[in-house]
Design an enzyme around this catalytic site. Structure first.
Site, PDB file in Angstrom:
ATOM      1  N   HIS A   1       0.840  -1.194   0.000  1.00  0.00           N
ATOM      2  CA  HIS A   1       0.000   0.000   0.000  1.00  0.00           C
ATOM      3  C   HIS A   1       0.879   1.250   0.000  1.00  0.00           C
ATOM      4  O   HIS A   1       1.974   1.268   0.575  1.00  0.00           O
ATOM      5  CB  HIS A   1      -0.902  -0.003   1.234  1.00  0.00           C
ATOM      6  CG  HIS A   1      -1.966   1.050   1.222  1.00  0.00           C
ATOM      7  ND1 HIS A   1      -1.835   2.235   1.907  1.00  0.00           N
ATOM      8  CD2 HIS A   1      -3.170   1.091   0.608  1.00  0.00           C
ATOM      9  CE1 HIS A   1      -2.927   2.965   1.719  1.00  0.00           C
ATOM     10  NE2 HIS A   1      -3.754   2.296   0.937  1.00  0.00           N
TER      11      HIS A   1
ATOM     12  N   SER B   1      -8.167 -14.740  -1.635  1.00  0.00           N
ATOM     13  CA  SER B   1      -8.623 -13.378  -1.871  1.00  0.00           C
ATOM     14  C   SER B   1     -10.069 -13.305  -2.354  1.00  0.00           C
ATOM     15  O   SER B   1     -10.603 -14.255  -2.922  1.00  0.00           O
ATOM     16  CB  SER B   1      -7.698 -12.721  -2.907  1.00  0.00           C
ATOM     17  OG  SER B   1      -8.117 -11.426  -3.223  1.00  0.00           O
TER      18      SER B   1
END
Length: 507
Positions: free
Chosen positions: A205, A408
């Site tokens: 991130h 995911s």
């Protein structure tokens, strides 16, 4: 009286539904030269050749500072007789009513960002009349009495237990967002190892890179596999070159774009093989979204403080579904003394990033954790993974390049060619790929609507019916690419179901 504001119609193609852009708020006039008449963007150039009919958003076209489609809602002084006429109140009520309708409409087309929009906190409306501030240390009460520390500590205890840390072994707090959790975790690592080097994969991130800049830390960016997971071979090489200095590592429990989960056990093993003892490295786990999902996936690697990690953070407004940005940061109590300082003004100590902290957020989190519990989260994780596989299979059957990582609910696919479509569905894009994040608030009907809309969007860019599928083998691998060189018919793909799920009690 308040000045009347005349809406300006949004710029959209004739095929764009009126719901795609809010039309009831005043809009800033757009520069028509920036958007072609057909809604598609300039041709993509691959290997020096422009692909006919294939469109991609321009890189670097964003101008920082003023990028809003909407005019600001100006602040105006009330008229002298407004207390009598009530015109200003009526004007503001109208603005808010139109804005609410816009929010409802935009929520229908929310698929690209990891926010759970399925919540009802009506029972907490009675608390909105209070200025609740949890300034300072959650465990040390300050002179400010309008706080929610009792709720905050209850939430922190729940997460500490989830990650196998006893009450007397942890310290933490409820942050204002996921970024603050990463900033704090990396700061703790830097305080433990002032001369440490920060390592993070290139798909981490952006807040991790922001932390390196803010703290003036030496930073090493590690390569990733096609899945988005950290490449531990490259990690080992870069550790070896700098083995004389301590290591501070950011481990992703779900990367931003591909939803990849770094192999925590392999990261630790790599450190040990290079010669790093446990007192020479600090691991921060960024579990913004999947940090709360993985405990309910049977085959998922455990994020646990029984392993040599230093801190874990998650976002509260993502999987949990809090209406305001917030997060949870947990670290070992022995690490926090390096940060904590007495603050006489508060009659407390403080080791947080921010001073004042939203005291309403802990109450929202406490309320949701109590209502759902482990069993409720298990059901929601199962729903998300099942629906993510459904979306992947529908896209693949329709001839789109698509990838879904094993642990995911982030479905990655070729970037849509119409920018209007990207904006309508609020997709997150990077280069030639985009993703949809399947959250508890996303049902099969919404996914069907998205896929059907995507197919119509594709055909608008190829009016002759000859669809040119972009190559995304470099981003997602040949097996996930549907271009003419790498693609397969839909029959070549096996339908795969979601992972086995297990209740927290059996882990």
């Amino acid at each position: 009286m308040a000045p009347a504001q005349t809406p300006i119609s949004p710029i959209a193609s004739s095929d764009t539904p009126s719901s795609a852009l809010p039309s009831e708020l005043p809009l800033r006039k757009l520069n028509l030269s920036l958007l072609p008449e057909d809604g598609c963007l300039p041709p993509l150039v691959q290997n020096g050749t422009a692909s006919a009919g294939f469109c991609e958003p321009e890189r670097g076209g964003m101008v920082l500072g003023r990028n809003m489609l909407y005019d600001c809602l100006s602040i105006t002084e009330p008229d002298v007789d407004d207390d009598v006429t009530g015109d200003k109140e009526a004007y503001m009520a109208g603005v808010l009513a139109r804005y609410r309708r816009t929010l409802i409409e935009r929520t229908k087309y929310h698929l690209g960002y990891p926010y759970n929009l399925d919540f009802d906190y009506g029972a907490l409306a009675q608390l909105q009349h209070f200025s609740i501030n949890n300034l300072g240390d959650p465990f040390i009460e300050s002179n400010y009495g309008v706080h929610s520390r009792q709720f905050e500590v209850g939430v922190l205890d729940w997460f500490a237990q989830l990650w196998d840390l006893e009450k007397d072994e942890y310290w933490g707090y409820i942050t204002n967002c996921g970024t603050e959790g990463n900033l704090h975790g990396i700061l703790v690592g830097r305080e433990v190892f002032p001369d440490g080097i920060l390592y993070a994969s290139k798909e981490s991130h952006y807040s991790v890179f922001k932390a390196a800049r803010m703290y003036r830390m030496e930073f090493v960016k590690v390569d990733t596999l096609l899945s988005g997971e950290i490449d531990c071979s490259d990690f080992a090489q870069k550790l070896q070159e700098r083995k004389d200095r301590p290591a501070i590592i950011n481990v992703n429990i779900g990367t931003t774009v591909k939803g990849a989960v770094d192999d925590l056990d392999l990261v630790i093993k790599t450190l040990e093989c290079i010669g790093f003892t446990h007192d020479r490295f600090f691991i921060h786990c960024d579990g913004a979204l999947f940090g709360l999902m993985m405990p309910f996936v049977k085959k998922a690697p455990r994020v646990s403080f029984k392993k040599p990690i230093g801190s874990v953070s998650v976002s509260g407004h993502k999987f949990v579904g809090c209406p305001m940005p917030c997060g949870v940061q947990i670290t070992r109590i022995e690490h926090i003394n390096a940060l904590s300082r007495n603050v006489e003004y508060l009659a407390s100590r403080d080791a947080t990033i921010m001073g004042s902290r939203n005291g309403h957020a802990p109450i929202f989190l406490w309320y949701t954790l109590n209502r759902k519990g482990y069993r409720g989260f298990q059901k929601e994780v199962q729903k998300c993974l099942r629906n993510a596989h459904y979306l992947k299979d529908r896209l693949r059957a329709a001839g789109f390049g698509v990838m879904l990582n094993e642990l995911s609910s982030t479905v990655v696919f070729e970037r849509p060619q119409e920018e209007a479509f990207v904006r309508k569905w609020q997709l997150a894009c990077q280069g030639n790929i985009a993703h949809a994040v399947v959250m508890p608030s996303v049902n099969v009907e919404k996914l069907d609507s998205f896929v059907n809309d995507l197919l119509e969007s594709r055909m608008r860019c190829f009016l002759d019916g000859k669809v040119i599928v972009p190559c995304i083998a470099e981003e997602l691998g040949e097996e996930n690419c549907a271009c003419s060189q790498h693609g397969h018919s839909s029959n070549d793909y096996k339908q795969t179901g979601p992972l086995n799920l297990v209740s927290r009690e059996t882990i």
